[in-house]
Design a protein around this motif. Structure first.
Motif, short mmCIF file in Angstrom:
data_model
loop_
_atom_site.label_atom_id
_atom_site.label_comp_id
_atom_site.label_asym_id
_atom_site.label_seq_id
_atom_site.Cartn_x
_atom_site.Cartn_y
_atom_site.Cartn_z
N GLN A 1 0.10 8.24 5.20
CA GLN A 1 -0.95 8.21 6.23
C GLN A 1 -0.33 8.20 7.63
N GLU B 1 0.11 4.23 0.13
CA GLU B 1 -0.42 5.33 0.95
C GLU B 1 -0.06 5.20 2.43
N ASN C 1 0.84 -1.19 0.00
CA ASN C 1 0.00 0.00 0.00
C ASN C 1 0.88 1.25 0.00
#
Length: 222
Positions: free
Chosen positions: A8, A4, A2
């Protein structure tokens, strides 16, 4: 993987989102926090060094905002707690040597002084900057600092005081540490202190803010 996850994680640290249960900040209520994102990052194979770099970058942003008076101590503490929650997932890698720290930082509030909010904030910020922190607590006498230096040769020492009546106690601690280990670097901080006072008592540096302390530590570790 992932892509992101790291952004995050960085956002959670920057804005003080500790974990899923944390209600702060309101805009992120009910969402995962630094704790969950750091765990997920490890599980998905992101290297601990990459996670640490992301945390350091996020804390740099926090420190910069504080220096510019865009955030204040309560927000900084929340960011530091979020960073701490993420760092717990990296501890096994520090212990194994898979991730290298920049150095060891010993910190304590000087004897006679029971204040710890400033010290705790500096401790968490410096840990977030990639240092191993040995926190001796409050009301720390000279012999305890000396003992810690003997256990961690090459460590840097930070001494805090919040009162004008206790800031004078820093000088004998510095003298005791320097007598034991002349090359030990010492930085001092606290509301009543100044760069001039730090110099007058034999300290190597004065940290007006956590970010000042981190910049100085990085300058001597390179």
């Amino acid at each position: 993987m992932n892509q992101e996850l790291l952004p995050q994680l960085s956002e959670c640290v920057e804005f003080g989102k500790i974990n899923l249960a944390s209600p702060y900040p309101p805009a992120m209520k009910g969402k995962p926090g630094a704790d969950e994102y750091a765990q997920q990052a490890i599980e998905e194979g992101i290297t601990p060094n990459d996670i640490l770099d992301e945390l350091i970058g996020a804390m740099n942003k926090v420190g910069q905002k504080f220096s510019e008076n865009k955030i204040f101590v309560p927000q900084m503490l929340l960011s530091a707690k979020a960073m701490n929650a993420a760092m717990m997932h990296l501890k096994p890698f520090f212990m194994s040597g898979a991730v290298q720290r920049k150095g060891v930082f010993i910190i304590g509030t000087v004897f006679g002084d029971l204040h710890d909010i400033g010290k705790n904030l500096v401790s968490m910020m410096i840990e977030g900057a990639g240092w191993e922190v040995i926190d001796l607590g409050i009301d720390v006498k000279a012999d305890k600092f000396v003992e810690a230096i003997q256990q961690h040769p090459g460590a840097v020492v930070g001494i805090s005081a919040l009162l004008t009546t206790t800031m004078v106690n820093i000088k004998p601690v510095i003298e005791a540490v320097k007598t034991t280990s002349a090359n030990t670097r010492i930085i001092v901080g606290g509301a009543p202190l100044s760069a001039e006072f730090a110099q007058s008592i034999g300290a190597d540096a004065y940290g007006r803010t956590p970010q000042d302390s981190i910049k100085w530590l990085d300058s001597i570790s390179n």
